[in-house]
Design a protein around this motif. Structure first.
Motif, PDB file in Angstrom:
ATOM      1  N   PRO A   9     -61.512 -38.002  -4.240  1.00 61.63           N
ATOM      2  CA  PRO A   9     -61.955 -39.276  -3.659  1.00 61.63           C
ATOM      3  C   PRO A   9     -62.478 -39.152  -2.225  1.00 61.63           C
ATOM      4  O   PRO A   9     -62.978 -40.115  -1.664  1.00 61.63           O
ATOM      5  CB  PRO A   9     -60.686 -40.138  -3.688  1.00 61.63           C
ATOM      6  CG  PRO A   9     -59.809 -39.520  -4.694  1.00 61.63           C
ATOM      7  CD  PRO A   9     -60.083 -38.057  -4.610  1.00 61.63           C
ATOM      8  N   TRP A 108     -63.335 -48.473  -2.272  1.00 66.16           N
ATOM      9  CA  TRP A 108     -62.374 -49.274  -3.039  1.00 66.16           C
ATOM     10  C   TRP A 108     -63.084 -50.301  -3.909  1.00 66.16           C
ATOM     11  O   TRP A 108     -62.717 -50.499  -5.065  1.00 66.16           O
ATOM     12  CB  TRP A 108     -61.403 -49.957  -2.080  1.00 66.16           C
ATOM     13  CG  TRP A 108     -60.495 -50.946  -2.752  1.00 66.16           C
ATOM     14  CD1 TRP A 108     -59.391 -50.662  -3.509  1.00 66.16           C
ATOM     15  CD2 TRP A 108     -60.624 -52.375  -2.751  1.00 66.16           C
ATOM     16  NE1 TRP A 108     -58.821 -51.831  -3.965  1.00 66.16           N
ATOM     17  CE2 TRP A 108     -59.553 -52.888  -3.519  1.00 66.16           C
ATOM     18  CE3 TRP A 108     -61.527 -53.259  -2.168  1.00 66.16           C
ATOM     19  CZ2 TRP A 108     -59.378 -54.259  -3.715  1.00 66.16           C
ATOM     20  CZ3 TRP A 108     -61.347 -54.618  -2.368  1.00 66.16           C
ATOM     21  CH2 TRP A 108     -60.286 -55.103  -3.140  1.00 66.16           C
ATOM     22  N   THR A 111     -64.331 -48.701  -7.048  1.00 69.49           N
ATOM     23  CA  THR A 111     -63.255 -48.377  -7.985  1.00 69.49           C
ATOM     24  C   THR A 111     -62.716 -49.640  -8.650  1.00 69.49           C
ATOM     25  O   THR A 111     -62.409 -49.632  -9.850  1.00 69.49           O
ATOM     26  CB  THR A 111     -62.123 -47.610  -7.289  1.00 69.49           C
ATOM     27  OG1 THR A 111     -61.535 -48.407  -6.254  1.00 69.49           O
ATOM     28  CG2 THR A 111     -62.633 -46.309  -6.696  1.00 69.49           C
ATOM     29  N   THR A 116     -65.896 -45.186 -10.912  1.00 73.88           N
ATOM     30  CA  THR A 116     -64.951 -44.299 -10.240  1.00 73.88           C
ATOM     31  C   THR A 116     -65.569 -43.003  -9.718  1.00 73.88           C
ATOM     32  O   THR A 116     -64.883 -42.233  -9.036  1.00 73.88           O
ATOM     33  CB  THR A 116     -63.793 -43.950 -11.182  1.00 73.88           C
ATOM     34  OG1 THR A 116     -64.316 -43.372 -12.389  1.00 73.88           O
ATOM     35  CG2 THR A 116     -62.996 -45.206 -11.547  1.00 73.88           C
ATOM     36  N   CYS A 157     -56.824 -55.483  -9.178  1.00 72.40           N
ATOM     37  CA  CYS A 157     -56.325 -54.623  -8.107  1.00 72.40           C
ATOM     38  C   CYS A 157     -56.163 -55.373  -6.788  1.00 72.40           C
ATOM     39  O   CYS A 157     -56.035 -54.757  -5.732  1.00 72.40           O
ATOM     40  CB  CYS A 157     -57.257 -53.435  -7.905  1.00 72.40           C
ATOM     41  SG  CYS A 157     -57.313 -52.325  -9.322  1.00 72.40           S
ATOM     42  N   LEU A 251     -54.765 -47.341   1.690  1.00 68.62           N
ATOM     43  CA  LEU A 251     -54.744 -47.250   0.227  1.00 68.62           C
ATOM     44  C   LEU A 251     -55.345 -45.923  -0.223  1.00 68.62           C
ATOM     45  O   LEU A 251     -54.798 -45.248  -1.100  1.00 68.62           O
ATOM     46  CB  LEU A 251     -55.492 -48.421  -0.404  1.00 68.62           C
ATOM     47  CG  LEU A 251     -55.490 -48.481  -1.940  1.00 68.62           C
ATOM     48  CD1 LEU A 251     -55.493 -49.924  -2.444  1.00 68.62           C
ATOM     49  CD2 LEU A 251     -56.688 -47.741  -2.553  1.00 68.62           C
ATOM     50  N   LEU A 252     -56.475 -45.538   0.372  1.00 67.24           N
ATOM     51  CA  LEU A 252     -57.085 -44.249   0.044  1.00 67.24           C
ATOM     52  C   LEU A 252     -56.126 -43.109   0.376  1.00 67.24           C
ATOM     53  O   LEU A 252     -55.980 -42.162  -0.412  1.00 67.24           O
ATOM     54  CB  LEU A 252     -58.394 -44.082   0.819  1.00 67.24           C
ATOM     55  CG  LEU A 252     -59.094 -42.712   0.710  1.00 67.24           C
ATOM     56  CD1 LEU A 252     -59.415 -42.362  -0.736  1.00 67.24           C
ATOM     57  CD2 LEU A 252     -60.354 -42.686   1.570  1.00 67.24           C
ATOM     58  N   LYS A 255     -53.547 -42.887  -2.305  1.00 67.07           N
ATOM     59  CA  LYS A 255     -54.110 -42.279  -3.512  1.00 67.07           C
ATOM     60  C   LYS A 255     -54.178 -40.764  -3.357  1.00 67.07           C
ATOM     61  O   LYS A 255     -53.818 -40.022  -4.287  1.00 67.07           O
ATOM     62  CB  LYS A 255     -55.491 -42.847  -3.806  1.00 67.07           C
ATOM     63  CG  LYS A 255     -56.092 -42.324  -5.117  1.00 67.07           C
ATOM     64  CD  LYS A 255     -57.373 -43.039  -5.468  1.00 67.07           C
ATOM     65  CE  LYS A 255     -57.948 -42.519  -6.785  1.00 67.07           C
ATOM     66  NZ  LYS A 255     -57.064 -42.789  -7.932  1.00 67.07           N
ATOM     67  N   TYR A 259     -50.118 -41.516  -5.151  1.00 66.81           N
ATOM     68  CA  TYR A 259     -49.634 -42.810  -5.637  1.00 66.81           C
ATOM     69  C   TYR A 259     -50.728 -43.515  -6.437  1.00 66.81           C
ATOM     70  O   TYR A 259     -51.922 -43.327  -6.193  1.00 66.81           O
ATOM     71  CB  TYR A 259     -49.179 -43.675  -4.455  1.00 66.81           C
ATOM     72  CG  TYR A 259     -48.010 -43.063  -3.712  1.00 66.81           C
ATOM     73  CD1 TYR A 259     -46.698 -43.292  -4.129  1.00 66.81           C
ATOM     74  CD2 TYR A 259     -48.224 -42.225  -2.620  1.00 66.81           C
ATOM     75  CE1 TYR A 259     -45.625 -42.716  -3.456  1.00 66.81           C
ATOM     76  CE2 TYR A 259     -47.154 -41.638  -1.954  1.00 66.81           C
ATOM     77  CZ  TYR A 259     -45.866 -41.885  -2.375  1.00 66.81           C
ATOM     78  OH  TYR A 259     -44.803 -41.303  -1.729  1.00 66.81           O
ATOM     79  N   THR A 260     -50.318 -44.335  -7.401  1.00 67.90           N
ATOM     80  CA  THR A 260     -51.292 -44.922  -8.317  1.00 67.90           C
ATOM     81  C   THR A 260     -51.204 -46.440  -8.451  1.00 67.90           C
ATOM     82  O   THR A 260     -52.187 -47.067  -8.819  1.00 67.90           O
ATOM     83  CB  THR A 260     -51.136 -44.310  -9.725  1.00 67.90           C
ATOM     84  OG1 THR A 260     -49.781 -44.496 -10.176  1.00 67.90           O
ATOM     85  CG2 THR A 260     -51.457 -42.816  -9.708  1.00 67.90           C
ATOM     86  N   ASN A 261     -50.066 -47.053  -8.176  1.00 73.57           N
ATOM     87  CA  ASN A 261     -49.888 -48.495  -8.403  1.00 73.57           C
ATOM     88  C   ASN A 261     -50.277 -49.241  -7.120  1.00 73.57           C
ATOM     89  O   ASN A 261     -49.424 -49.713  -6.367  1.00 73.57           O
ATOM     90  CB  ASN A 261     -48.440 -48.776  -8.799  1.00 73.57           C
ATOM     91  CG  ASN A 261     -48.267 -50.141  -9.442  1.00 73.57           C
ATOM     92  OD1 ASN A 261     -49.239 -50.802  -9.815  1.00 73.57           O
ATOM     93  ND2 ASN A 261     -47.022 -50.572  -9.568  1.00 73.57           N
ATOM     94  N   LEU A 262     -51.590 -49.338  -6.873  1.00 69.51           N
ATOM     95  CA  LEU A 262     -52.117 -49.704  -5.553  1.00 69.51           C
ATOM     96  C   LEU A 262     -52.921 -51.002  -5.613  1.00 69.51           C
ATOM     97  O   LEU A 262     -53.813 -51.147  -6.442  1.00 69.51           O
ATOM     98  CB  LEU A 262     -53.007 -48.572  -5.024  1.00 69.51           C
ATOM     99  CG  LEU A 262     -52.435 -47.147  -5.120  1.00 69.51           C
ATOM    100  CD1 LEU A 262     -53.460 -46.133  -4.644  1.00 69.51           C
ATOM    101  CD2 LEU A 262     -51.141 -47.022  -4.330  1.00 69.51           C
TER     102      LEU A 262
END
Length: 282
Positions: A9, A108, A111, A116, A157, A251-252, A255, A259-262
């Motif tokens: 990313p 963001w 995404t 993506t 999201c 947040l980036l 990631k 971490y994924t549950n953002l």
């Protein structure tokens, strides 16, 4: 020519310079002026070769909202991306002239909208210039072959103020605030004078500057160490800031740390700080 693959990313200026001529590549300049700074954007007449301006403030914000920088509808996002020549198979690299500031917001948004194959340029334009890589005068016409990108639906999201009222007391969720610690504590004034100082109850302070070194993102190992300071394993992570820009930086970083549950609180303090009757801590 082989298909272009984005390695992560976030990509280096070395990677971008080596792939600058690839036909699948779209470079977007998502620069905005920093709300807490009076400095002018440097080298504002120059750009990375082939860059196209991704106008966060106008084309890629909800113009009907009274709040700044709110996510636009999927139809508006799709239309304006097509006008920039973005295709379904485009590989997108986004930069800004501060380093890493507004580019993660644009990353963001892509995404969230389901595209993506997108990355942030680590260090942005300052790092490009530091390495004495080629530049060109900025494009004045902004007219490109119409792209065919298709946005099917907006991903879930984001959260709103009503969600925050629940999530701030939810032990399975953590709200991370990207503003400076002084603004978080209500010690330093908000740049928008109509906003109350302080923070959302039970939110934690993670100034976006902590995940950066100068204009670049910290290494993955250092980011992992930062997030280990918070009890966030297996929890829903909600990111807030002043107006949804710097929340996307942390947040980036999350990631990149695995971490994924953002989620982004899109209204952020621009909304919470002027709502009647919501709890505020200092």
């Amino acid at each position: 020519m082989t298909t272009l693959q984005l390695p992560a990313p976030i990509v280096s200026v070395d990677w971008l310079s080596k792939n600058l001529e690839h036909p699948d590549l779209i470079i977007l300049d998502a620069s905005i002026k920093k709300v807490t700074s009076s400095k002018e954007i440097v080298n504002q007449d120059l750009q990375i070769p082939g860059a196209r301006f991704f106008d966060i403030k106008k084309s890629f914000s909800d113009q009907d909202s009274l709040l700044p920088n709110m996510l636009p509808s999927k139809d508006i996002f799709e239309k304006n991306c097509r006008e920039l020549g973005v295709n379904v198979d485009s590989k997108i690299v986004i930069y800004d002239t501060i380093g890493i500031y507004s580019s993660p917001r644009a990353w963001w948004m892509f995404t969230v909208m389901g595209h993506t194959a997108v990355a942030v340029l680590d260090g942005g334009y300052p790092e490009w210039m530091k390495n004495k890589l080629p530049t060109e005068n900025k494009e004045t016409t902004g007219i490109y072959p119409l792209g065919n990108i298709k946005i099917n639906d907006r991903s879930k999201c984001t959260v709103d103020a009503q969600n925050i009222l629940f999530e701030m007391n939810n032990t399975n969720s953590i709200i991370l605030d990207a503003r400076s610690y002084g603004r978080y504590k209500g010690i330093d004034p908000e740049p928008r004078t109509d906003l109350t100082g302080g923070h959302i109850p039970n939110s934690l302070s993670l100034p976006y500057t902590r995940v950066l070194h100068n204009t670049k993102m910290l290494s993955t190992e250092k980011l992992i160490a930062i997030f280990l300071d918070f009890d966030i394993e297996n929890k829903k992570l909600i990111f807030s800031c002043g107006s949804g820009i710097t929340a996307c930086i942390i947040l980036l970083a999350a990631k990149l740390a695995g971490y994924t549950n953002l989620f982004i609180y899109d209204g952020s303090w621009s909304e919470w700080g002027q709502l009647d009757g919501v709890p505020i801590e200092c």
